[in-house]
Design a protein around this motif. Structure first.
Motif, PDB file in Angstrom:
ATOM      1  N   ALA A  55       0.841  -1.198   0.000  1.00 36.28           N
ATOM      2  CA  ALA A  55       0.000   0.000   0.000  1.00 36.28           C
ATOM      3  C   ALA A  55       0.878   1.251   0.000  1.00 36.28           C
ATOM      4  O   ALA A  55       0.536   2.259  -0.606  1.00 36.28           O
ATOM      5  N   PRO A  59      -2.528   5.104   0.274  1.00 34.66           N
ATOM      6  CA  PRO A  59      -3.638   5.473   1.158  1.00 34.66           C
ATOM      7  C   PRO A  59      -3.513   6.887   1.727  1.00 34.66           C
ATOM      8  O   PRO A  59      -4.516   7.598   1.841  1.00 34.66           O
ATOM      9  N   LYS A 109      -6.640   2.261   3.304  1.00 32.75           N
ATOM     10  CA  LYS A 109      -5.551   1.288   3.239  1.00 32.75           C
ATOM     11  C   LYS A 109      -6.112  -0.131   3.116  1.00 32.75           C
ATOM     12  O   LYS A 109      -5.629  -0.932   2.319  1.00 32.75           O
TER      13      LYS A 109
END
Length: 134
Positions: A55, A59, A109
């Motif tokens: 990620a 995010p 996320k």
């Protein structure tokens, strides 16, 4: 197996919803995070490996984008309608932005990890599903 067959057995929308609910994108039962944002290595319910997730900063960028797009029109409306003092606007909108960022960050996320899992990105479900040993 073809790409479309692989995509069909992992619905992206469902995986993203499960991730946004902070649940394992594979089973929807096990918790995705150990704490606020630390992703578990494996799902305690189904055993799905989650250490592949990448990620990174995505995010955070999306959270800033969403909060600023929610806050800017509201800021303009409050200023034109109520004409509060600049200091009170600074305080309240800063607090609001912080609270919204803290609320959205784990949701975004989780959804991003769910999308990666569903699309088989970064080793999720591929031949390189286990980390390379050095």
């Amino acid at each position: 197996m073809t790409e479309t067959a692989q995509d069909d057995d992992r619905p992206t929308g469902q995986a993203m919803r499960r991730g946004a609910m902070r649940r394992c994108p594979a089973c929807g039962e096990g918790p995705l995070f150990e704490g606020y944002l630390k992703v578990r290595d494996h799902c305690p319910n189904c055993g799905e490996a989650m250490h592949h997730q990448r990620a990174d900063d995505g995010p955070a960028y999306l959270t800033i984008l969403f909060v600023s797009h929610l806050g800017a029109p509201l800021l303009l409306w409050v200023f034109l309608t109520f004409q509060p003092s600049p200091v009170s606007m600074l305080i309240w909108f800063s607090l609001g932005a912080i609270v919204l960022c803290l609320a959205f960050l784990p949701l975004i996320k989780g959804a991003m990890i769910g999308a990666q899992w569903a699309r088989r990105m970064h080793g999720f479900g591929g031949e390189d599903a286990e980390p390379a040993s050095s």
